[in-house]
Design a protein around this motif. Structure first.
Motif, PDB file in Angstrom:
ATOM      1  N   CYS A 170       0.802  -1.262  -0.001  1.00 42.46           N
ATOM      2  CA  CYS A 170      -0.087  -0.156  -0.095  1.00 42.46           C
ATOM      3  C   CYS A 170       0.694   1.151  -0.047  1.00 42.46           C
ATOM      4  O   CYS A 170       0.462   2.370  -0.611  1.00 42.46           O
ATOM      5  CB  CYS A 170      -0.877   0.160   1.288  1.00 42.46           C
ATOM      6  N   PHE A 171       1.918   1.220   0.528  1.00 41.82           N
ATOM      7  CA  PHE A 171       2.871   2.454   0.673  1.00 41.82           C
ATOM      8  C   PHE A 171       4.341   1.952   0.417  1.00 41.82           C
ATOM      9  O   PHE A 171       5.260   1.756   1.053  1.00 41.82           O
ATOM     10  CB  PHE A 171       2.843   2.886   2.206  1.00 41.82           C
ATOM     11  N   PRO A 172       4.600   1.636  -0.783  1.00 44.62           N
ATOM     12  CA  PRO A 172       5.988   1.145  -1.381  1.00 44.62           C
ATOM     13  C   PRO A 172       6.711   2.184  -1.306  1.00 44.62           C
ATOM     14  O   PRO A 172       6.711   3.136  -2.060  1.00 44.62           O
ATOM     15  CB  PRO A 172       5.360   0.572  -2.674  1.00 44.62           C
ATOM     16  N   ILE A 173       7.975   1.741  -0.844  1.00 48.34           N
ATOM     17  CA  ILE A 173       9.285   2.653  -0.744  1.00 48.34           C
ATOM     18  C   ILE A 173       9.836   3.016  -2.205  1.00 48.34           C
ATOM     19  O   ILE A 173      10.504   4.046  -2.059  1.00 48.34           O
ATOM     20  CB  ILE A 173      10.331   2.131   0.317  1.00 48.34           C
ATOM     21  N   TYR A 174       9.660   1.952  -2.848  1.00 52.54           N
ATOM     22  CA  TYR A 174      10.255   2.058  -4.407  1.00 52.54           C
ATOM     23  C   TYR A 174       9.247   2.993  -5.318  1.00 52.54           C
ATOM     24  O   TYR A 174       9.961   3.347  -6.293  1.00 52.54           O
ATOM     25  CB  TYR A 174      10.186   0.698  -5.021  1.00 52.54           C
ATOM     26  N   TYR A 175       8.032   3.283  -4.891  1.00 53.30           N
ATOM     27  CA  TYR A 175       7.164   4.269  -5.678  1.00 53.30           C
ATOM     28  C   TYR A 175       6.674   5.361  -4.838  1.00 53.30           C
ATOM     29  O   TYR A 175       5.655   5.630  -5.068  1.00 53.30           O
ATOM     30  CB  TYR A 175       6.156   3.428  -6.408  1.00 53.30           C
ATOM     31  N   ARG A 176       7.523   5.955  -3.987  1.00 47.46           N
ATOM     32  CA  ARG A 176       7.001   7.279  -3.354  1.00 47.46           C
ATOM     33  C   ARG A 176       6.077   6.999  -2.664  1.00 47.46           C
ATOM     34  O   ARG A 176       4.963   7.849  -2.156  1.00 47.46           O
ATOM     35  CB  ARG A 176       7.004   8.378  -4.416  1.00 47.46           C
ATOM     36  N   PHE A 177       5.969   5.751  -1.993  1.00 46.39           N
ATOM     37  CA  PHE A 177       4.788   5.399  -0.987  1.00 46.39           C
ATOM     38  C   PHE A 177       3.300   5.447  -1.410  1.00 46.39           C
ATOM     39  O   PHE A 177       2.516   5.417  -0.733  1.00 46.39           O
ATOM     40  CB  PHE A 177       4.769   6.270   0.317  1.00 46.39           C
ATOM     41  N   LYS A 178       3.164   5.244  -2.732  1.00 45.48           N
ATOM     42  CA  LYS A 178       2.030   5.358  -3.535  1.00 45.48           C
ATOM     43  C   LYS A 178       1.617   3.915  -4.210  1.00 45.48           C
ATOM     44  O   LYS A 178       2.315   3.888  -5.302  1.00 45.48           O
ATOM     45  CB  LYS A 178       1.967   6.519  -4.658  1.00 45.48           C
TER      46      LYS A 178
END
Length: 204
Positions: free
Chosen positions: A95-103
């Motif tokens: 839900c809040f991925p570090i690889y994709y700016r938490f989006k």
């Protein structure tokens, strides 16, 4: 909390942060799921974009990235309560991925992976509820929100020791669907199986 378990929680979050939807769409030269359809990088939106095969591949990827750290926790013989928190961390990553700016995505597939591995008594109830609701309302988000809301009650009745972590799991899924509520009320929520167009302003 020992170092091994803390490392496992971090591993679960990093594993969950991998976006199956984005990777599958790149591999199959499909539009970015973040800018088409609902704008959600999940299996349902990928189905709208690229059809059943792309959606199935995305679903399998989402299940595996959640299941692997949970399987490691089970192998290391942690009790179900602690294993469940590993699943929660994997869901947080999705839900809040570090690889994709938490989006990230909405976490439904990850939620079911956790339930199957940690609460096998609960998973038929949750999956059955989702299928019935999706068939009845023809909208994935409606089925997902209601199913997530009732998961803690299933846990309370049939796996009381998992009530707290599964309540946290449920809260995250419902939170990630907060933008769907307005669309549902306005009658703008996409119907299952309808082909996607460009991401509409109300879904931003």
């Amino acid at each position: 909390m020992d170092i091994q378990y803390a490392s496992l929680l971090l591993l679960a979050y990093l594993s969950g942060s991998i976006s199956s939807a984005i990777l599958i769409c790149q591999l199959m030269t499909l539009p970015d799921p973040r800018i088409v359809g609902s704008g959600n990088p999940g299996a349902t939106n990928v189905h709208r974009i690229g059809g059943k095969l792309a959606a199935l591949a995305t679903l399998i990827g989402d299940l595996l990235k959640t299941a692997v750290p949970i399987a490691v926790a089970i192998y290391l013989d942690y009790p179900p309560f602690w294993v469940a928190w590993v699943g929660v961390c994997a869901l947080l990553g999705h839900c809040f991925p570090i690889y994709y700016r938490f989006k990230g995505g909405k976490g439904v597939a990850s939620m079911f992976a956790v339930l199957v591995l940690v609460g096998p008594k609960l998973s038929p109830l949750a999956i059955g509820s989702w299928i019935i609701l999706a068939w009845s309302f023809k909208r994935s988000s409606v089925a997902s929100i209601i199913t997530a809301v009732v998961v803690p009650s299933f846990a309370y009745q049939f796996a009381n020791e998992l009530f707290i972590p599964l309540s946290a799991l449920s809260a995250i899924v419902v939170l990630r669907h907060r933008k769907n509520f307005a669309n549902i009320i306005a009658g703008k929520e996409p119907i299952i199986g309808v082909k996607a167009g460009p991401k509409s302003p109300e879904n931003h």
